[in-house]
Design a protein around this motif. Structure first.
Motif, PDB file in Angstrom:
ATOM      1  N   PHE A   3       0.795  -1.234   0.000  1.00 30.69           N
ATOM      2  CA  PHE A   3       0.000   0.000   0.000  1.00 30.69           C
ATOM      3  C   PHE A   3       0.826   1.282   0.000  1.00 30.69           C
ATOM      4  CE2 PHE A   3      -2.929  -3.180   1.614  1.00 30.69           C
ATOM      5  CZ  PHE A   3      -4.087  -2.880   0.919  1.00 30.69           C
ATOM      6  N   THR A   4       2.140   1.183   0.080  1.00 30.96           N
ATOM      7  CA  THR A   4       2.965   2.399   0.036  1.00 30.96           C
ATOM      8  C   THR A   4       2.800   3.119  -1.301  1.00 30.96           C
ATOM      9  OG1 THR A   4       4.591   1.520   1.595  1.00 30.96           O
ATOM     10  CG2 THR A   4       5.317   3.287   0.127  1.00 30.96           C
ATOM     11  N   GLY A   5       2.761   2.387  -2.389  1.00 30.24           N
ATOM     12  CA  GLY A   5       2.638   3.002  -3.710  1.00 30.24           C
ATOM     13  C   GLY A   5       1.340   3.753  -3.890  1.00 30.24           C
ATOM     14  N   PHE A   6       0.244   3.236  -3.340  1.00 33.20           N
ATOM     15  CA  PHE A   6      -1.048   3.926  -3.431  1.00 33.20           C
ATOM     16  C   PHE A   6      -0.992   5.275  -2.730  1.00 33.20           C
ATOM     17  CE2 PHE A   6      -5.127   4.825  -1.329  1.00 33.20           C
ATOM     18  CZ  PHE A   6      -5.940   5.002  -2.443  1.00 33.20           C
ATOM     19  N   ASN A   7      -0.460   5.296  -1.506  1.00 29.15           N
ATOM     20  CA  ASN A   7      -0.354   6.560  -0.768  1.00 29.15           C
ATOM     21  C   ASN A   7       0.661   7.499  -1.407  1.00 29.15           C
ATOM     22  OD1 ASN A   7      -2.114   6.141   1.735  1.00 29.15           O
ATOM     23  ND2 ASN A   7      -0.861   4.305   1.762  1.00 29.15           N
ATOM     24  N   MET A   8       1.741   6.940  -1.939  1.00 29.79           N
ATOM     25  CA  MET A   8       2.722   7.764  -2.637  1.00 29.79           C
ATOM     26  C   MET A   8       2.078   8.497  -3.807  1.00 29.79           C
ATOM     27  SD  MET A   8       4.644   7.763  -5.682  1.00 29.79           S
ATOM     28  CE  MET A   8       4.579   6.063  -6.195  1.00 29.79           C
ATOM     29  N   LEU A   9       1.205   7.800  -4.541  1.00 33.16           N
ATOM     30  CA  LEU A   9       0.575   8.422  -5.701  1.00 33.16           C
ATOM     31  C   LEU A   9      -0.343   9.577  -5.277  1.00 33.16           C
ATOM     32  CD1 LEU A   9       0.827   7.788  -8.713  1.00 33.16           C
ATOM     33  CD2 LEU A   9      -1.364   6.598  -8.576  1.00 33.16           C
ATOM     34  N   ILE A  10      -1.024   9.428  -4.154  1.00 32.23           N
ATOM     35  CA  ILE A  10      -1.860  10.512  -3.635  1.00 32.23           C
ATOM     36  C   ILE A  10      -1.007  11.729  -3.303  1.00 32.23           C
ATOM     37  CG2 ILE A  10      -3.344  11.220  -1.723  1.00 32.23           C
ATOM     38  CD1 ILE A  10      -4.403   8.386  -1.594  1.00 32.23           C
ATOM     39  N   PHE A  11       0.074  11.517  -2.576  1.00 36.75           N
ATOM     40  CA  PHE A  11       0.952  12.631  -2.190  1.00 36.75           C
ATOM     41  C   PHE A  11       1.604  13.269  -3.419  1.00 36.75           C
ATOM     42  CE2 PHE A  11       1.608  10.068   1.915  1.00 36.75           C
ATOM     43  CZ  PHE A  11       0.493  10.649   2.495  1.00 36.75           C
ATOM     44  N   TYR A  12       2.001  12.441  -4.360  1.00 40.31           N
ATOM     45  CA  TYR A  12       2.651  12.956  -5.567  1.00 40.31           C
ATOM     46  C   TYR A  12       1.683  13.821  -6.379  1.00 40.31           C
ATOM     47  CZ  TYR A  12       5.233  12.976  -9.984  1.00 40.31           C
ATOM     48  OH  TYR A  12       5.885  13.367 -11.118  1.00 40.31           O
ATOM     49  N   ALA A  13       0.420  13.410  -6.465  1.00 36.53           N
ATOM     50  CA  ALA A  13      -0.576  14.204  -7.191  1.00 36.53           C
ATOM     51  C   ALA A  13      -0.791  15.556  -6.523  1.00 36.53           C
ATOM     52  CB  ALA A  13      -1.894  13.432  -7.266  1.00 36.53           C
ATOM     53  N   VAL A  14      -0.778  15.578  -5.201  1.00 37.30           N
ATOM     54  CA  VAL A  14      -0.927  16.854  -4.479  1.00 37.30           C
ATOM     55  C   VAL A  14       0.273  17.758  -4.746  1.00 37.30           C
ATOM     56  CG1 VAL A  14      -1.071  17.909  -2.190  1.00 37.30           C
ATOM     57  CG2 VAL A  14      -2.389  15.842  -2.694  1.00 37.30           C
ATOM     58  N   LEU A  15       1.463  17.196  -4.726  1.00 35.52           N
ATOM     59  CA  LEU A  15       2.662  18.004  -4.972  1.00 35.52           C
ATOM     60  C   LEU A  15       2.697  18.553  -6.393  1.00 35.52           C
ATOM     61  CD1 LEU A  15       5.352  15.833  -3.149  1.00 35.52           C
ATOM     62  CD2 LEU A  15       4.415  18.021  -2.398  1.00 35.52           C
ATOM     63  N   LYS A  16       2.195  17.782  -7.352  1.00 33.15           N
ATOM     64  CA  LYS A  16       2.164  18.263  -8.735  1.00 33.15           C
ATOM     65  C   LYS A  16       1.196  19.424  -8.899  1.00 33.15           C
ATOM     66  CE  LYS A  16       3.965  16.699 -11.846  1.00 33.15           C
ATOM     67  NZ  LYS A  16       5.273  17.041 -12.462  1.00 33.15           N
ATOM     68  N   ALA A  17       0.211  19.536  -8.004  1.00 30.52           N
ATOM     69  CA  ALA A  17      -0.765  20.617  -8.099  1.00 30.52           C
ATOM     70  C   ALA A  17      -0.260  21.918  -7.481  1.00 30.52           C
ATOM     71  CB  ALA A  17      -2.072  20.207  -7.427  1.00 30.52           C
ATOM     72  N   VAL A  18       0.880  21.880  -6.779  1.00 28.31           N
ATOM     73  CA  VAL A  18       1.442  23.099  -6.185  1.00 28.31           C
ATOM     74  C   VAL A  18       2.003  23.974  -7.299  1.00 28.31           C
ATOM     75  CG1 VAL A  18       3.213  24.015  -4.640  1.00 28.31           C
ATOM     76  CG2 VAL A  18       1.992  21.913  -4.039  1.00 28.31           C
ATOM     77  N   PRO A  19       1.631  25.245  -7.362  1.00 26.41           N
ATOM     78  CA  PRO A  19       2.137  26.132  -8.427  1.00 26.41           C
ATOM     79  C   PRO A  19       3.660  26.204  -8.415  1.00 26.41           C
ATOM     80  CG  PRO A  19       0.307  27.166  -7.264  1.00 26.41           C
ATOM     81  CD  PRO A  19       0.672  25.944  -6.476  1.00 26.41           C
ATOM     82  N   ARG A  20       4.260  26.044  -9.559  1.00 22.70           N
ATOM     83  CA  ARG A  20       5.720  26.083  -9.648  1.00 22.70           C
ATOM     84  C   ARG A  20       6.271  27.465  -9.327  1.00 22.70           C
ATOM     85  NH1 ARG A  20       6.800  21.002  -9.208  1.00 22.70           N
ATOM     86  NH2 ARG A  20       8.971  21.626  -9.530  1.00 22.70           N
ATOM     87  N   GLU A  21       5.381  28.483  -9.421  1.00 19.83           N
ATOM     88  CA  GLU A  21       5.837  29.841  -9.108  1.00 19.83           C
ATOM     89  C   GLU A  21       6.299  29.961  -7.666  1.00 19.83           C
ATOM     90  OE1 GLU A  21       3.077  29.067 -10.587  1.00 19.83           O
ATOM     91  OE2 GLU A  21       3.173  29.971 -12.595  1.00 19.83           O
ATOM     92  N   LEU A  22       5.692  29.150  -6.774  1.00 19.33           N
ATOM     93  CA  LEU A  22       6.109  29.188  -5.370  1.00 19.33           C
ATOM     94  C   LEU A  22       7.548  28.714  -5.222  1.00 19.33           C
ATOM     95  CD1 LEU A  22       2.938  27.802  -3.536  1.00 19.33           C
ATOM     96  CD2 LEU A  22       3.731  30.171  -3.654  1.00 19.33           C
ATOM     97  N   TYR A  23       7.920  27.678  -5.971  1.00 21.00           N
ATOM     98  CA  TYR A  23       9.292  27.194  -5.907  1.00 21.00           C
ATOM     99  C   TYR A  23      10.267  28.213  -6.492  1.00 21.00           C
ATOM    100  CZ  TYR A  23       6.841  22.743  -5.204  1.00 21.00           C
ATOM    101  OH  TYR A  23       6.023  21.742  -4.730  1.00 21.00           O
ATOM    102  N   GLU A  24       9.847  28.858  -7.581  1.00 21.02           N
ATOM    103  CA  GLU A  24      10.711  29.875  -8.189  1.00 21.02           C
ATOM    104  C   GLU A  24      10.907  31.059  -7.252  1.00 21.02           C
ATOM    105  OE1 GLU A  24       8.786  30.822 -11.825  1.00 21.02           O
ATOM    106  OE2 GLU A  24       9.113  28.841 -12.741  1.00 21.02           O
ATOM    107  N   ALA A  25       9.835  31.473  -6.590  1.00 24.92           N
ATOM    108  CA  ALA A  25       9.951  32.584  -5.642  1.00 24.92           C
ATOM    109  C   ALA A  25      10.842  32.209  -4.467  1.00 24.92           C
ATOM    110  CB  ALA A  25       8.566  32.994  -5.148  1.00 24.92           C
ATOM    111  N   ALA A  26      10.715  30.957  -3.989  1.00 24.57           N
ATOM    112  CA  ALA A  26      11.556  30.503  -2.882  1.00 24.57           C
ATOM    113  C   ALA A  26      13.023  30.457  -3.303  1.00 24.57           C
ATOM    114  CB  ALA A  26      11.090  29.134  -2.409  1.00 24.57           C
ATOM    115  N   ALA A  27      13.268  30.034  -4.544  1.00 23.71           N
ATOM    116  CA  ALA A  27      14.644  29.986  -5.035  1.00 23.71           C
ATOM    117  C   ALA A  27      15.239  31.388  -5.141  1.00 23.71           C
ATOM    118  CB  ALA A  27      14.693  29.284  -6.394  1.00 23.71           C
ATOM    119  N   LEU A  28      14.440  32.349  -5.573  1.00 25.29           N
ATOM    120  CA  LEU A  28      14.922  33.738  -5.650  1.00 25.29           C
ATOM    121  C   LEU A  28      15.233  34.304  -4.275  1.00 25.29           C
ATOM    122  CD1 LEU A  28      12.534  35.191  -8.401  1.00 25.29           C
ATOM    123  CD2 LEU A  28      14.984  34.639  -8.613  1.00 25.29           C
ATOM    124  N   ASP A  29      14.485  33.823  -3.266  1.00 24.79           N
ATOM    125  CA  ASP A  29      14.729  34.284  -1.893  1.00 24.79           C
ATOM    126  C   ASP A  29      15.879  33.554  -1.230  1.00 24.79           C
ATOM    127  OD1 ASP A  29      12.711  36.123  -2.052  1.00 24.79           O
ATOM    128  OD2 ASP A  29      11.188  34.817  -1.148  1.00 24.79           O
TER     129      ASP A  29
END
Length: 315
Positions: A187-213
């Protein structure tokens, strides 16, 4: 006559006529909606509601040697709350859940974060490979692990023969650990897929802004990714609790494959109910056990949901 000269019928309707027409439109929309949900409603009733009601009815009867199936009221429930075998199984499942679920979810989150980091090669292949065990039927998975970990044959049997050791993953003190490893693998793979889908929905702009900071990768995970996973983590915990409380395949199949595993007929509540109903001909007592176990599972899952969602929304 042109369009401007047409008479709008609704302008000459009386207020009562307009109200009746509005009610008719709403009634029609409601009927259409009911028609769409009717198949699900019927399926839900016959698959869930009717069996629960029937189990409640059965739990009020006992199969006696003299008199046959006799109405006994709440006697099955009174007997169940004094049944040490039942509570031993509940305690075993509770401790199993308390240890196995956090390990599985931490591993699933770590894998999801690794796949989302974009620093790994072959992420699509890895994603499918990690999820694949979830697609394996539970019976097949148990048979596979039983053959692999059994000391009579398989990996550990070969290692013992080659090294002269006496390693056995299915002793009474280690069987629950081995079952936990099997469940985690599945069942690790099932939960991993849920978490991975949530992370893919995070706007990449947040990561870019964090990198600039000047934020480091660890800071990005702590400040952006982990907070994004809070609500999905609550759902994953609830599903995992419900699944582990219903554990059945592993303790049912393993005793026929390995000797002296310590798995008894009441090892888990589900296994106990199954043996009572189909081996001991105590359908009423098994129905009472199933209903009480369902109530315990719902109570624990609801408590986790209320506390988890409150903490998620607070943050």
């Amino acid at each position: 006559m042109g369009h401007a000269g047409r008479l709008d019928v609704t302008t000459v309707m009386s207020p009562d006529t307009k109200q009746r027409r509005g009610r008719a439109v709403k009634r029609g929309r409601k009927q259409v909606g009911l028609a769409f949900i009717a198949p699900f409603g019927l399926l839900f009733m016959f698959v869930y509601i009717v069996p629960i009601v029937y189990a409640g009815y059965l739990s009020l009867f006992q199969q006696k040697l003299i008199g046959g199936n006799t109405f006994t009221g709440l006697a099955n429930y009174t007997k169940l709350f004094q049944d040490a075998q039942f509570w031993d199984g509940v305690g075993r499942v509770f401790w199993f859940t308390l240890v196995q679920v956090p390990i599985m979810l931490i591993l699933a989150m770590a894998l999801a974060l690794a796949l989302d980091s974009r620093r790994l090669h072959g992420t699509k292949f890895m994603r499918v490979s990690i999820f694949l065990p979830y697609a394996v039927p539970g019976v097949v998975s148990t048979l596979m692990w039983g053959f692999m970990l059994g000391v009579k044959y398989g990996l550990f049997g070969s290692l013992n023969n080659a090294l002269g050791t006496d390693l056995n993953p299915f002793t009474p003190s280690t069987t629950l650990i081995s079952i936990g490893m099997m469940v985690t693998w599945a069942f690790t793979g099932f939960n991993m897929l849920i978490f991975y889908a949530v992370l893919k929905a995070v706007p990449r702009e947040l990561y870019e802004a964090a990198a600039l900071d000047g934020a480091s990768e660890f800071q990005v995970i702590r400040r952006i990714k982990l907070p994004a996973l809070r609500r999905s983590l609550v759902i994953a915990i609830i599903f995992s609790i419900i699944g582990t409380f219903q554990i059945f395949n592993e303790p049912q199949i393993l005793p026929s494959m390995v000797a002296n595993s310590g798995i008894t007929s009441d090892y888990t509540p589900n296994l106990y109910a199954y043996n009572l109903a189909f081996t001991g001909s105590q359908q009423g007592y098994a129905a009472a056990l199933a209903l009480v176990m369902a109530a315990i599972t719902i109570a624990v899952a609801y408590a986790v949901q209320i506390r988890g969602l409150r903490n998620a929304f607070d943050h």
